[in-house]
Design a protein around this motif. Structure first.
Motif, PDB file in Angstrom:
ATOM      1  N   ARG A 388     -28.482  18.124  42.002  1.00 43.87           N
ATOM      2  CA  ARG A 388     -27.955  17.636  40.452  1.00 43.87           C
ATOM      3  C   ARG A 388     -26.473  17.038  40.770  1.00 43.87           C
ATOM      4  O   ARG A 388     -26.008  16.294  39.917  1.00 43.87           O
ATOM      5  N   THR A 389     -25.787  17.476  41.713  1.00 45.69           N
ATOM      6  CA  THR A 389     -24.441  16.892  41.915  1.00 45.69           C
ATOM      7  C   THR A 389     -24.263  15.328  42.103  1.00 45.69           C
ATOM      8  O   THR A 389     -25.106  15.012  43.216  1.00 45.69           O
ATOM      9  N   PRO A 390     -23.676  14.544  41.587  1.00 38.90           N
ATOM     10  CA  PRO A 390     -23.628  13.183  41.985  1.00 38.90           C
ATOM     11  C   PRO A 390     -23.151  12.936  43.491  1.00 38.90           C
ATOM     12  O   PRO A 390     -22.090  13.618  43.891  1.00 38.90           O
ATOM     13  N   ILE A 391     -23.818  11.913  44.024  1.00 43.25           N
ATOM     14  CA  ILE A 391     -23.225  11.713  45.515  1.00 43.25           C
ATOM     15  C   ILE A 391     -22.637  10.226  45.634  1.00 43.25           C
ATOM     16  O   ILE A 391     -23.201   9.437  44.997  1.00 43.25           O
ATOM     17  N   VAL A 392     -21.304  10.232  45.533  1.00 43.94           N
ATOM     18  CA  VAL A 392     -20.702   8.860  45.573  1.00 43.94           C
ATOM     19  C   VAL A 392     -20.247   8.860  47.076  1.00 43.94           C
ATOM     20  O   VAL A 392     -19.687   9.234  47.749  1.00 43.94           O
ATOM     21  N   ALA A 393     -20.988   7.452  47.484  1.00 42.71           N
ATOM     22  CA  ALA A 393     -20.775   7.009  48.681  1.00 42.71           C
ATOM     23  C   ALA A 393     -19.772   5.662  48.666  1.00 42.71           C
ATOM     24  O   ALA A 393     -20.175   4.631  47.958  1.00 42.71           O
ATOM     25  N   TYR A 394     -18.681   5.598  49.656  1.00 38.13           N
ATOM     26  CA  TYR A 394     -17.935   4.673  49.798  1.00 38.13           C
ATOM     27  C   TYR A 394     -18.260   4.059  51.042  1.00 38.13           C
ATOM     28  O   TYR A 394     -18.394   4.806  52.195  1.00 38.13           O
ATOM     29  N   SER A 395     -18.179   2.664  51.343  1.00 33.80           N
ATOM     30  CA  SER A 395     -18.492   1.944  52.227  1.00 33.80           C
ATOM     31  C   SER A 395     -17.727   0.605  52.263  1.00 33.80           C
ATOM     32  O   SER A 395     -17.419   0.259  51.269  1.00 33.80           O
ATOM     33  N   ALA A 396     -17.331   0.229  53.579  1.00 32.49           N
ATOM     34  CA  ALA A 396     -16.885  -1.120  53.898  1.00 32.49           C
ATOM     35  C   ALA A 396     -17.872  -2.167  53.765  1.00 32.49           C
ATOM     36  O   ALA A 396     -17.493  -3.420  53.601  1.00 32.49           O
ATOM     37  N   SER A 397     -18.938  -1.865  53.690  1.00 32.58           N
ATOM     38  CA  SER A 397     -20.056  -2.870  53.735  1.00 32.58           C
ATOM     39  C   SER A 397     -21.007  -2.930  52.614  1.00 32.58           C
ATOM     40  O   SER A 397     -21.350  -2.160  51.980  1.00 32.58           O
ATOM     41  N   HIS A 398     -20.834  -4.292  51.968  1.00 32.89           N
ATOM     42  CA  HIS A 398     -21.720  -4.708  50.835  1.00 32.89           C
ATOM     43  C   HIS A 398     -22.968  -4.473  51.134  1.00 32.89           C
ATOM     44  O   HIS A 398     -23.731  -3.865  49.979  1.00 32.89           O
ATOM     45  N   ARG A 399     -23.274  -4.477  52.063  1.00 27.58           N
ATOM     46  CA  ARG A 399     -24.919  -4.458  52.468  1.00 27.58           C
ATOM     47  C   ARG A 399     -25.457  -3.008  52.415  1.00 27.58           C
ATOM     48  O   ARG A 399     -26.284  -2.677  51.746  1.00 27.58           O
ATOM     49  N   THR A 400     -24.520  -2.120  52.895  1.00 32.74           N
ATOM     50  CA  THR A 400     -24.913  -0.617  52.961  1.00 32.74           C
ATOM     51  C   THR A 400     -24.912  -0.125  51.558  1.00 32.74           C
ATOM     52  O   THR A 400     -25.851   0.600  51.170  1.00 32.74           O
ATOM     53  N   VAL A 401     -24.112  -0.616  50.813  1.00 32.96           N
ATOM     54  CA  VAL A 401     -23.924  -0.424  49.177  1.00 32.96           C
ATOM     55  C   VAL A 401     -25.264  -0.863  48.564  1.00 32.96           C
ATOM     56  O   VAL A 401     -25.937  -0.153  47.841  1.00 32.96           O
ATOM     57  N   ARG A 402     -25.501  -2.085  49.034  1.00 40.37           N
ATOM     58  CA  ARG A 402     -26.890  -2.374  48.126  1.00 40.37           C
ATOM     59  C   ARG A 402     -28.132  -1.672  48.850  1.00 40.37           C
ATOM     60  O   ARG A 402     -29.057  -1.372  48.074  1.00 40.37           O
ATOM     61  N   GLU A 403     -28.151  -1.585  49.843  1.00 37.61           N
ATOM     62  CA  GLU A 403     -29.232  -0.524  50.534  1.00 37.61           C
ATOM     63  C   GLU A 403     -29.406   0.837  49.709  1.00 37.61           C
ATOM     64  O   GLU A 403     -30.471   1.246  49.649  1.00 37.61           O
ATOM     65  N   LEU A 404     -28.316   1.517  49.493  1.00 32.31           N
ATOM     66  CA  LEU A 404     -28.170   2.699  48.784  1.00 32.31           C
ATOM     67  C   LEU A 404     -28.800   2.661  47.445  1.00 32.31           C
ATOM     68  O   LEU A 404     -28.779   3.465  46.711  1.00 32.31           O
ATOM     69  N   SER A 405     -28.950   1.410  46.962  1.00 33.61           N
ATOM     70  CA  SER A 405     -29.135   1.168  45.462  1.00 33.61           C
ATOM     71  C   SER A 405     -30.656   1.776  45.278  1.00 33.61           C
ATOM     72  O   SER A 405     -31.280   1.953  44.107  1.00 33.61           O
ATOM     73  N   LEU A 406     -31.384   2.088  46.417  1.00 34.05           N
ATOM     74  CA  LEU A 406     -32.651   2.591  46.279  1.00 34.05           C
ATOM     75  C   LEU A 406     -32.688   4.091  46.454  1.00 34.05           C
ATOM     76  O   LEU A 406     -33.858   4.619  46.292  1.00 34.05           O
ATOM     77  N   THR A 407     -31.821   4.590  46.715  1.00 33.40           N
ATOM     78  CA  THR A 407     -31.728   6.188  47.181  1.00 33.40           C
ATOM     79  C   THR A 407     -31.342   6.984  45.908  1.00 33.40           C
ATOM     80  O   THR A 407     -30.183   6.820  45.079  1.00 33.40           O
ATOM     81  N   TYR A 408     -32.039   8.073  45.677  1.00 34.10           N
ATOM     82  CA  TYR A 408     -31.875   9.015  44.474  1.00 34.10           C
ATOM     83  C   TYR A 408     -30.495   9.498  44.342  1.00 34.10           C
ATOM     84  O   TYR A 408     -30.003  10.034  45.487  1.00 34.10           O
ATOM     85  N   GLY A 409     -29.759   9.668  43.376  1.00 34.34           N
ATOM     86  CA  GLY A 409     -28.686  10.302  43.197  1.00 34.34           C
ATOM     87  C   GLY A 409     -27.546   9.612  44.005  1.00 34.34           C
ATOM     88  O   GLY A 409     -26.284  10.490  43.887  1.00 34.34           O
ATOM     89  N   VAL A 410     -27.424   8.671  44.615  1.00 34.25           N
ATOM     90  CA  VAL A 410     -26.307   8.109  45.207  1.00 34.25           C
ATOM     91  C   VAL A 410     -25.744   6.825  44.174  1.00 34.25           C
ATOM     92  O   VAL A 410     -26.523   6.066  44.210  1.00 34.25           O
ATOM     93  N   TYR A 411     -24.501   7.117  44.143  1.00 32.18           N
ATOM     94  CA  TYR A 411     -23.713   5.816  43.530  1.00 32.18           C
ATOM     95  C   TYR A 411     -22.923   5.188  44.633  1.00 32.18           C
ATOM     96  O   TYR A 411     -21.673   6.148  44.913  1.00 32.18           O
TER      97      TYR A 411
END
Length: 470
Positions: A388-411
């Motif tokens: 239930r805890t939100p997972i906040v992922a920071y990356s230098a890659s715009h592509r990695t950020v968009r790939e994580l758009s499909l993953t549950y619970g990851v902002y």
């Protein structure tokens, strides 16, 4: 931003992709945009991508290929059929009473006794005999057969090529247009996935493959398909035709369970809020269907006609968001039931740390789990435990950020990553304070490299915000 954990995939049409419309969907909860290549050309796709990128660089883009499917061809006028009639099916020339299909080996590969389901099962035929390179079929129910409608043969594994020429052209186009995902239709086995991967490898493309499971062969080969695909889609439309409809709910649960265990994203699709194409509110059955997919643990839910051409597109996305918020607040986390994912020895510290971060965060009431990531792998592993805890992922890659758009619970957010770990923690915590997510007394769990240059996650740090900043 932190309103729901289940992601929403929206189908976008080329004649309905104005920036204001896309922004309304994004604000309502859309995370990934789907482009259905069966209904668009490349110039249409390019236009949609341009519009999407103008709205947000955090929206993932998925193109959906047509895949190996049998369709009726060259039928000039609709064919009225009556139960009990006999008609002929050919792959060569138009029968006197019947139709042609687009697969040359169809007559040879379909055995006598098979069922043919036309247009998603609207018309049912049974194969009585073969003669003169034609199937002799009996009509089971009356109706109208139209050109270009689908033809399914439940239980028969047709040996069609995995990729059509149009699919191959679209995949090559995708490699040149910064697309994140390719969802390939009718994936039957590992070879179907590798046929796409070979094109991507040849063009040095990082695009991720989502295998759409739509028949019995795909179900039977799910484990090996997941070994080489990035994720899967429970494509319930054709799946509910190829296998008995009453088996689909259990297959859905099994597929979600298997994908989650393998740390692969899974999308649940087809007719989730279908009535909202024409109505402002969903049926009770649709609400239960969406809720049950979330209870099952799906990463994402997909809307098709609801957003492509429906009258209440934004309302459909908002409805799905509302259901997700309610279910996620009440369902139990599954972290205690899943084992640590087994990989090579050098990755196992990361995997143990990831599960520990999720379990500790749940026990002590951490406000967020913060992770820094190049590939997104650590965030995906944490997400597989469905905490239930939100997972906040920071990356230098715009592509990695968009790939994580499909993953549950990851902002996910793109930032300039500082050279030192302490600086990174300080920066990310301050960003969350500025967004109103964190207060000084909140507990934060940080998981990442002890040094920013570390090859893999090797640090788990837990403390209050005020301590981390001092």
């Amino acid at each position: 931003m932190y309103t729901k954990q289940t992601k929403i995939v929206c189908t976008i049409a080329h004649n309905r992709c104005e920036p204001d419309f896309i922004k309304s969907l994004f604000d309502a909860g859309m995370n990934v945009a789907r482009l259905n290549t069966a209904h668009i050309e490349m110039e249409d796709a390019a236009y949609i991508v341009q519009q999407l990128r103008a709205v947000s660089n955090r929206i993932g883009i998925l193109i959906d290929t047509k895949g190996p499917e049998v369709r009726i061809r060259d039928l000039e006028t609709p064919l009225e059929v009556t139960a009990g009639q006999t008609l002929h099916v050919s792959a060569d020339q138009q029968p006197t009473f019947g139709f042609c299909v687009n697969y040359d080996a169809f007559v040879n590969e379909v055995p006598i006794g098979s069922d043919l389901l036309i247009d998603d099962g609207e018309i049912h035929l049974t194969v009585q005999d073969k003669k003169d390179d034609q199937l002799i079929c009996q009509v089971t129910n009356s109706g109208e057969i139209k050109n270009r409608k689908s033809v399914n043969v439940p239980g028969v594994n047709l040996q069609m090529p995995s990729l059509t020429d149009k699919d191959a052209r679209f995949i090559e186009w995708a490699t040149e247009n910064d697309i994140e995902f390719i969802a390939h239709s009718f994936v039957r086995n590992r070879d179907d996935v590798m046929a796409i991967q070979s094109i991507l490898d040849r063009r040095k493309s990082p695009i991720k493959i989502i295998a759409k499971i739509e028949n019995q062969e795909g179900i039977e080969n799910l484990e090996s398909i997941l070994d080489c695909a990035h994720g899967v889609m429970v494509a319930r439309g054709d799946l509910g035709i190829e296998v008995p409809a009453e088996e689909v709910p259990n297959i859905q649960k099994m597929m979600i369970r298997t994908a989650t265990r393998k740390v692969k994203p899974v999308i649940t699709a087809t007719q989730m809020l279908h009535s909202m194409i024409d109505n402002p509110r969903p049926t009770r059955a649709e609400v239960s269907d969406v809720a049950n997919a979330i209870y099952d643990g799906t990463d994402a839910l997909m809307l098709s006609g609801e957003t492509a051409y429906g009258k209440y597109a934004v309302e459909a996305v908002q409805t799905m968001t509302n259901i997700a918020q309610k279910v996620e607040a009440e369902k139990e986390a599954s972290s205690v039931t899943l084992p640590v994912i087994q990989q090579s020895a050098d990755l196992m510290p990361r995997n143990y740390i990831s599960k520990s971060a999720v379990e500790i965060s749940a026990r002590i009431g951490a406000k967020v789990i913060i992770t820094s990531t190049r590939s997104g792998d650590t965030a995906q592993i944490c997400a597989s435990y469905r905490c239930r805890t939100p997972i906040v992922a920071y990356s230098a890659s715009h592509r990695t950020v968009r790939e994580l758009s499909l993953t549950y619970g990851v902002y996910a957010q793109c930032i300039d990553v500082p050279p030192e770990c302490a600086e990174l923690v300080n920066k990310t915590v301050n960003l969350l304070i500025d967004e109103g997510v964190l207060t000084p007394d909140d507990i934060v769990c940080y998981i990442g490299g002890g040094q920013v240059s570390a090859r893999h996650t090797n640090l788990l740090q837990i403390d209050t915000v005020k301590t981390l900043l001092n």
